[in-house]
Design a protein around this motif. Structure first.
Motif, mmCIF file in Angstrom:
data_model
loop_
_atom_site.group_PDB
_atom_site.id
_atom_site.type_symbol
_atom_site.label_atom_id
_atom_site.label_comp_id
_atom_site.label_asym_id
_atom_site.label_seq_id
_atom_site.Cartn_x
_atom_site.Cartn_y
_atom_site.Cartn_z
ATOM 1 N N ASN A 54 0.868 -1.166 0.000
ATOM 2 C CA ASN A 54 0.000 0.000 0.000
ATOM 3 C C ASN A 54 0.913 1.227 0.000
ATOM 4 O O ASN A 54 1.395 1.664 1.050
ATOM 5 N N ALA A 55 1.173 1.762 -1.194
ATOM 6 C CA ALA A 55 2.204 2.800 -1.359
ATOM 7 C C ALA A 55 1.983 4.004 -0.457
ATOM 8 O O ALA A 55 2.930 4.516 0.151
ATOM 9 N N ASP A 56 0.741 4.442 -0.339
ATOM 10 C CA ASP A 56 0.492 5.634 0.472
ATOM 11 C C ASP A 56 0.839 5.400 1.938
ATOM 12 O O ASP A 56 1.427 6.242 2.599
ATOM 13 N N TYR A 57 0.476 4.241 2.439
ATOM 14 C CA TYR A 57 0.750 3.932 3.857
ATOM 15 C C TYR A 57 2.252 3.799 4.093
ATOM 16 O O TYR A 57 2.786 4.322 5.073
ATOM 17 N N ILE A 58 2.914 3.107 3.181
ATOM 18 C CA ILE A 58 4.356 2.890 3.276
ATOM 19 C C ILE A 58 5.109 4.230 3.320
ATOM 20 O O ILE A 58 5.990 4.449 4.141
ATOM 21 N N ASP A 59 4.723 5.127 2.415
ATOM 22 C CA ASP A 59 5.396 6.425 2.335
ATOM 23 C C ASP A 59 5.149 7.250 3.588
ATOM 24 O O ASP A 59 6.052 7.886 4.110
ATOM 25 N N ALA A 60 3.908 7.232 4.052
ATOM 26 C CA ALA A 60 3.551 8.058 5.206
ATOM 27 C C ALA A 60 4.198 7.557 6.490
ATOM 28 O O ALA A 60 4.325 8.304 7.458
ATOM 29 N N HIS A 61 4.602 6.298 6.531
ATOM 30 C CA HIS A 61 5.103 5.720 7.777
ATOM 31 C C HIS A 61 6.552 5.280 7.708
ATOM 32 O O HIS A 61 7.021 4.543 8.573
ATOM 33 N N VAL A 159 -1.364 -5.291 8.264
ATOM 34 C CA VAL A 159 -2.499 -5.408 7.351
ATOM 35 C C VAL A 159 -2.583 -4.178 6.448
ATOM 36 O O VAL A 159 -2.799 -4.278 5.246
ATOM 37 N N ARG A 160 -2.332 -3.000 7.018
ATOM 38 C CA ARG A 160 -2.397 -1.778 6.208
ATOM 39 C C ARG A 160 -1.255 -1.684 5.206
ATOM 40 O O ARG A 160 -1.416 -1.215 4.095
ATOM 41 N N SER A 161 -0.072 -2.144 5.596
ATOM 42 C CA SER A 161 1.097 -2.053 4.702
ATOM 43 C C SER A 161 0.945 -2.966 3.493
ATOM 44 O O SER A 161 1.400 -2.641 2.406
ATOM 45 N N LEU A 162 0.356 -4.141 3.725
ATOM 46 C CA LEU A 162 0.306 -5.148 2.668
ATOM 47 C C LEU A 162 -0.951 -5.047 1.822
ATOM 48 O O LEU A 162 -1.067 -5.661 0.791
ATOM 49 N N ASN A 163 -1.848 -4.214 2.276
ATOM 50 C CA ASN A 163 -3.151 -4.201 1.633
ATOM 51 C C ASN A 163 -3.160 -3.446 0.301
ATOM 52 O O ASN A 163 -2.750 -2.301 0.228
ATOM 53 N N VAL A 164 -3.614 -4.080 -0.723
ATOM 54 C CA VAL A 164 -3.884 -3.408 -1.989
ATOM 55 C C VAL A 164 -4.969 -4.215 -2.694
ATOM 56 O O VAL A 164 -4.981 -5.433 -2.623
#
Ligand code: LAQ
Length: 336
Positions: A54-61, A159-164
Motif C-alpha cells: 500500500n504505497a500511500d501507507y508505506i510512504d507516510a510511515h 495489514v495496512r502495509s500489505l493491503n492493496v
C-alpha cells in the motif's frame, strides 16, 4: 551450530546480507543467524511490488520496501518480528525439504515452552494462526532458508502495509497468500521478554551455547554494504524488477466515469489509456507521451497532471480524483 551476527536493523542491509552470504559464505557445516528489521515490507523474488504494498501507507510511515532473493509472498517486519536464516551446504536443490528447517525452529520454540504446529504450507502456527513464514533459495551447492517469527508485531500496521486491491493488477507475478496471523507473545510464559526469547533460541540452536560466532571480516562487511548500495537499496531492484503488468481500474465520479488502463514494464509506464464518460476540454492524448517512461508512482503521475491542469483534459474530474484511479489513498490517519 555456529552463528553470524547481522550488524544492524536496516532491511536493505539485512536482505543484501542474506543474498551475499548465500553466494559467498560457503560453510562446511550449517550456520544460522537471528536478526531483526525496522519497519519494512519484504517482497518475494518474483512479485509485483506495486500490487503487494500500500504505497500511500508505506510512504507516510517510513517503511522500507525490499525485494529478497527467495520466492514466496510479501511479509511485514518490525522490531516485534524476529528473522532467522540458515546457510547449509547441500548436495542438490532437489533434495531439500522445507520441513528440515521448519522442524528445528519448531523444536527451538518448544524448548522455551511454546507449542507450535506445522501447517500444510510449512508455516508455523499457534491456535490456527500463522506465527512464522518461510522461504528458500538454492545457489551453487548451498541453501539459504529464512523465515520470520512474529513475537509482538503490530498486526494492524501489517495489514495496512500489505493491503492493496490486487485484482486491478494483471500479471504473472507470484501472489502472496494472506493468512490469519498471531503473535507468539500472547502464548508465551508471562515473564518472557523478546530479548530473553531471542537469547533462548540462540542458546538452543548453538548447542547450549557451545558453538561459537562466525566472525565476518571487515572486507566481507564492506562487500555486503556495497551490494546493499548497488542493488538492494535501489528502486530499480525493489520496484523495477516487478514482472511486467497491466493495471486496470474503473472509477465513477460526479463529473463522469473513467476507465484507466496502464502497461508497466521494469516499473515504468509503457502505455496508458483513458476511456469512459468524461468531457475533457482538450483531448487527453495530447499529453499521453509525457507519461511514457515514467515510474509508476503517484508522485511522477501527479507531476504530469499538475503541469497540464490548464488543459482540463478530464473535464470536471479533479486531479485528486483522477490520482485515486491510479493509486489507493490511505484512509488511515498518520498518528500511529
Ligand atoms: N512477518 C510475518 N511473519 C509471518 N506471516 C506474515 C508476516 N507478515 C505478514 N504475514 C502474513 O503472511 C502472508 C504472506 O504469506 P506467504 O506465504 O505468501 O509469504 C511468506 O510467508 C513469505 C515468508 C518470507 C520470509 C522471509 C524471511 C526473511 S526476509 S522475509 C501475509 O499476507 C500475511 O497474512
Amino acid at each position: 551450530m555456529q552463528f553470524i551476527n547481522y550488524f544492524n536493523q536496516d532491511a536493505y542491509t539485512n536482505i543484501a546480507m542474506d543474498a551475499w552470504l548465500l553466494k559467498n559464505l560457503h560453510p562446511d557445516k550449517p550456520i544460522f543467524s537471528l536478526w531483526q528489521n525496522k519497519r519494512a515490507v519484504i517482497v518475494g523474488e518474483n512479485q509485483n511490488t506495486f500490487s503487494e504494498v500500500n504505497a500511500d501507507y508505506i510512504d507516510a510511515h517510513d517503511i522500507q520496501v525490499v525485494r529478497r532473493v527467495s520466492g514466496g509472498g510479501a511479509v511485514y517486519h518490525d522490531l516485534g518480528n524476529i528473522c532467522f536464516t540458515f546457510f547449509v551446504p547441500v548436495a542438490s536443490s532437489a533434495r531439500v525439504d522445507f520441513r528440515q528447517f521448519v522442524k528445528p525452529m519448531a523444536d527451538a520454540l518448544e524448548s522455551v515452552g511454546i507449542h507450535v504446529d506445522i501447517s500444510g504450507r510449512n508455516d508455523l502456527e499457534i491456535d490456527g494462526k500463522k506465527i512464522s513464514g518461510n522461504a528458500q533459495r538454492y545457489a551453487g551447492g548451498y541453501l539459504m532458508h529464512h523465515g520470520t517469527l512474529l513475537w509482538n508485531t503490530n498486526v494492524d500496521a501489517m495489514v495496512r502495509s500489505l493491503n492493496v486491491a490486487d485484482e486491478k493488477f494483471i500479471s504473472k507475478a507470484a501472489k502472496s497468500v494472506r493468512s490469519r496471523v498471531g503473535n507468539i507473545k500472547d502464548y508465551a510464559p508471562k515473564e518472557l521478554t523478546i530479548e530473553k526469547f531471542i537469547a533462548q533460541l540462540q542458546y538452543y540452536l548453538t548447542n547450549e551455547g557451545e558453538d561459537e560466532e562466525y566472525k565476518l571480516s571487515e572486507t566481507q562487511k564492506n562487500d555486503i554494504l556495497k551490494l546493499r548500495d548497488e542493488q538492494f537499496s535501489q528502486w530499480s531492484w525493489n520496484y523495477g524488477k516487478s514482472p511486467k503488468f497491466m493495471y486496470n481500474n474503473h472509477a465513477k465520479f460526479d463529473g463522469g466515469s473513467i476507465d484507466t488502463q496502464i502497461d508497466v514494464e521494469d516499473g515504468k509506464i509503457t502505455d496508458i489509456n483513458f476511456t469512459g464518460d468524461f468531457l475533457g476540454v482538450r483531448d487527453w492524448r495530447e499529453m499521453k507521451a509525457q507519461f511514457i517512461g515514467l515510474p509508476f508512482t503517484r508522485q511522477a503521475v501527479s507531476q504530469v497532471l499538475e503541469k497540464n491542469k490548464d488543459g482540463q483534459y478530464f473535464g470536471s474530474i479533479t486531479i485528486d480524483e483522477l490520482l485515486g484511479t491510479f493509486f489507493q489513498k490511505d484512509e488511515v490517519s498518520n498518528n500511529d
